[in-house]
Design a protein around this motif. Sequence first.
Motif, PDB file in Angstrom:
ATOM      1  N   VAL A 153       0.900  -1.212   0.009  1.00 47.77           N
ATOM      2  CA  VAL A 153      -0.019  -0.189   0.067  1.00 47.77           C
ATOM      3  C   VAL A 153       0.798   1.262   0.125  1.00 47.77           C
ATOM      4  CG1 VAL A 153      -1.855   1.197   1.191  1.00 47.77           C
ATOM      5  CG2 VAL A 153      -1.782  -1.247   1.360  1.00 47.77           C
ATOM      6  N   PRO A 154       0.846   2.059  -1.173  1.00 45.95           N
ATOM      7  CA  PRO A 154       1.608   3.323  -1.013  1.00 45.95           C
ATOM      8  C   PRO A 154       0.713   4.298   0.009  1.00 45.95           C
ATOM      9  CG  PRO A 154       0.968   2.498  -3.272  1.00 45.95           C
ATOM     10  CD  PRO A 154       0.422   1.720  -2.426  1.00 45.95           C
ATOM     11  N   GLY A 155       2.077   4.937   0.710  1.00 43.95           N
ATOM     12  CA  GLY A 155       1.464   5.937   1.662  1.00 43.95           C
ATOM     13  C   GLY A 155       1.671   5.499   3.204  1.00 43.95           C
ATOM     14  N   LEU A 156       1.908   4.169   3.123  1.00 43.27           N
ATOM     15  CA  LEU A 156       2.260   3.633   4.475  1.00 43.27           C
ATOM     16  C   LEU A 156       3.857   3.123   4.484  1.00 43.27           C
ATOM     17  CD1 LEU A 156      -0.427   0.965   5.005  1.00 43.27           C
ATOM     18  CD2 LEU A 156      -0.530   3.106   5.756  1.00 43.27           C
ATOM     19  N   LYS A 157       4.690   3.655   5.803  1.00 40.80           N
ATOM     20  CA  LYS A 157       5.825   3.382   5.903  1.00 40.80           C
ATOM     21  C   LYS A 157       5.767   1.993   6.969  1.00 40.80           C
ATOM     22  CE  LYS A 157       8.263   7.851   5.275  1.00 40.80           C
ATOM     23  NZ  LYS A 157       9.059   8.792   5.677  1.00 40.80           N
ATOM     24  N   HIS A 191       8.661  -0.610   3.076  1.00 38.37           N
ATOM     25  CA  HIS A 191       7.969   0.076   2.307  1.00 38.37           C
ATOM     26  C   HIS A 191       8.619   0.310   0.990  1.00 38.37           C
ATOM     27  CE1 HIS A 191       9.662   2.945   5.117  1.00 38.37           C
ATOM     28  NE2 HIS A 191       9.652   3.726   4.175  1.00 38.37           N
TER      29      HIS A 191
END
Lengths: 322, 359
Positions: free
Chosen positions: B145-149, B245
Amino acid sequence: MTIVVEKLLDLYSQIHLIRRIEEKIAEEYHQQTMRCPVHLSIGQEAVAVGVSAHLNSNDRVYSNHRAHAHYLALNANLESLIAELHGLENGCCGGRGGSMHLIDLEKGFAGSTPIVGATVPIAMGAAFAFKQQKRSHIAVSYLGDGCFEEGVVYESLNFAALHRLPILFVLENNQYSVYTRLKQRQPEGRSISKLAAAMGVSVLHGDGNCIDDVYGLAAQAIAQIRAGKGPYFIELDTYRWPEHCGPSDDDHLGYRPQGELAAWKARCPLQYAKTLLVQAGVALNHIQQLEQKNSKKIESAWVKALNGLTPNPKKAAEGVYV
Amino acid sequence: MSDIVIEQQTLNYIDAIREGISEAMQADETIFVIGEGVPDPKAIFGSTQGLRQQFGEHRVLDMPLSENAMTGMCIGASLNGLKPLLIHQRIDFSLLSADQLINQAAKWHYLFHQAVPLVVRMIIGKGWGQGPQHSQALWGLYAQVPGLKIFLPATANDAKQMMKAALNDPNPVLFIEHRWLHHTESLIEDNEATINELSKAMVLRQGDAATIVASSYMVHEALNAAQACAQFGMEIEVIDLRVGHEFDYATIAASVNKTKNLIVADLHPMHLSPGHAIISQLMQNGIQLQTPPRLVAQPNHPVPTSWYLAENSYQAAEAIAEAIAQSQNLTALQLKKILAALSQPPRTDVPNRSFCGPF
C-alpha cells in the motif's frame, strides 16, 4: 422553532443553491466531462443547511459519499467542487478525489470519503484532539442509515460516550442503501436513535425535510456539546429523490413502493422553506431575487471552474508521502 | 549514520522501545499512546511501563476493544494536532484496523494534502502455541500500500532510533516488532539518526561467499547461520532490510555483485513473499549470480498451535544454512557440521530458556 426572517432567508438561499447545483450537475452529466460517480443530495438539502448554520470555520465536519450538500452548506468553495467533479487542477483535491472526496479546511469541511462509516471515527478523533487540547471546537460526523450496519459506528458511539467527546453525529435516514430498503437490512420497527441512545449518547429525532425542525434541534444539540455536555446524535428523516449514484430519476426500477417518491416530493425541503418565508411575510419577488443571485453565482463558478487546467498525469506519483 | 555518539549503553529491545517512546513524548507533548493494555500491569510486555506515571492519564490510555474505530480516531486526532501511537499486541489484530490504515491513512495526504502523523506498533508472534491467528507476519500486505511506511527494527538500537524517528515522521508508520526480538540486546547509539539514514539497509556482517537479505527476526536467524558457517571458513554477508515500504537496492546489489550468491530469508509464507520482490528486482537488473537465488520463507499453510505439529512451520537458521550449503556446493557431511554448529534454543517453540509463555 421560529427563526428570524434574515436567518430564514439565508437558510432558504442555501437550500436553493444546493438544489440548483445538483440539478445543474444532473443536466450536464451526460456530456461525460464529469467522469466520476456522483451521489446527489436532492431531497436532503435541509439537513446540512440546518446543522451548518450553527457551526464556525474552526469546527471540523467529516462526511461520506453523498457530501455535496454538507460541503456547500458550509459555504465551501463552489468553483473547487465543480472543478473537482471535472477532474481539473483547480479542484479541491486537484482532481485526485472527484465527487466522493471533498475538502475545504478554511470553511471547516475536513474531508469526505466513501467507505461507509469510515469517517465516523475520524470525526471522533478530531473531537478527541479538541478535548485533549482544551479547544472549544466541535466535530460533526454525517452518517446514513446504512452506517448502522457497520460495526465501526457502534465502536465510535461507545468511545464518544465513554470520553464525553465534543461531537455531533448527524444521521440522515433516507431509508435506502443503494436500492435496498431499510427494512430489508435492519429489523422492522427498530429505531436507530434508540440504538444510539442505548450506546450512551444524547439523542434527538426530527424531520430532516423541515428546515425549522433541523435548525432548532441542531441549535439545541450544538449548544449542549459546546457547553461540555458530551456527544449528541440527531436522527433526521429524509429522502433521496434521484438514483443512488448518477444524474437520473430511477422510479421506473420499481424498488421504491409506488407513490413513495411522489409523497416525499410533496414534502420538498425547498418548498417547505419557501412556505415559511411567505408565512413570515417575505415578498415573492424578494425570494426570486435571491434565486436569481444563486443562479448567477452557479453560472459564474461553473465557467471559472471549467477554465481550470487539466492536471499533468506525471503528477499522479506525487504526494504519496509528506 | 552520524559519527557523533553522545552516550552508549546496552539495552534490551523492550527497554529500548520504552526509552524511545519516553524521549519522544518528552520532546513533543502532542504525542499520546493508546492500546489495549497500555497502562495495565503487563504494560505491553513492559514496553509502556511507567509511561502513565511519567506523562499522565490523558497521554497514556487504555482503549475499548475497537481496533477499527480506534484507528480512525487516531487518524482524526493526527489530522487535528495530535500524534498518536496505537499499539496492537499482535499484528493479526491489525486486520481490524486495515480499512482505516489502507483506505484512509494511506490515502489522506495524497488526496487532501494533509499529513497523517500516526505510528502503529504491531507485534508478530512465534512459538509457544501462538497458532494460526497469533503468528502471521502480514507486513507484506501493508507494504503493498503506497502511503504507509513499514519499519522493521531487528535490533534494540534500531527499535529505539526507529521509534523516535517514527514519532517524528509526518506519515503513517507501521512499527513492526517480533515477539522473539523483545529479549535481544544491543548497544544503543543515541545519535538522532534521520529517517533516511534508518531506511538504508545495513550490512550487519561482512562476507564474500554469499549474501543473506533478511528483516525483523529473520536477521537473527541469518546471523546464526552465518556464524556457524564462519566456523568452517565461509564468510557470509548479512544484510538487514530495516524497512519494508521500499528496498535499498544499491546496498543489496553491491553485496550480491561481490558475493555472487543470494539468499533471502523472510517470515511470510512462500507464495508471494516480499522476498520474491527482492530477487525479482535484482534479476530484472541483470545481476549475474553463480548459483540460483534462494528464498527461505514459511510454508503455505497456517501455523498450527501444537508444538509437535508446528515443528516445521517456522523456517529459520537451519533452512538458511541449507540454502547456503546449496549455494556453496557443500557435501552432506559439511552441511551436517554447520547444522551442528548452529546456536539452538532449548526447544523449537521458545527463543531461549527464560521464555516460558504464555504470550
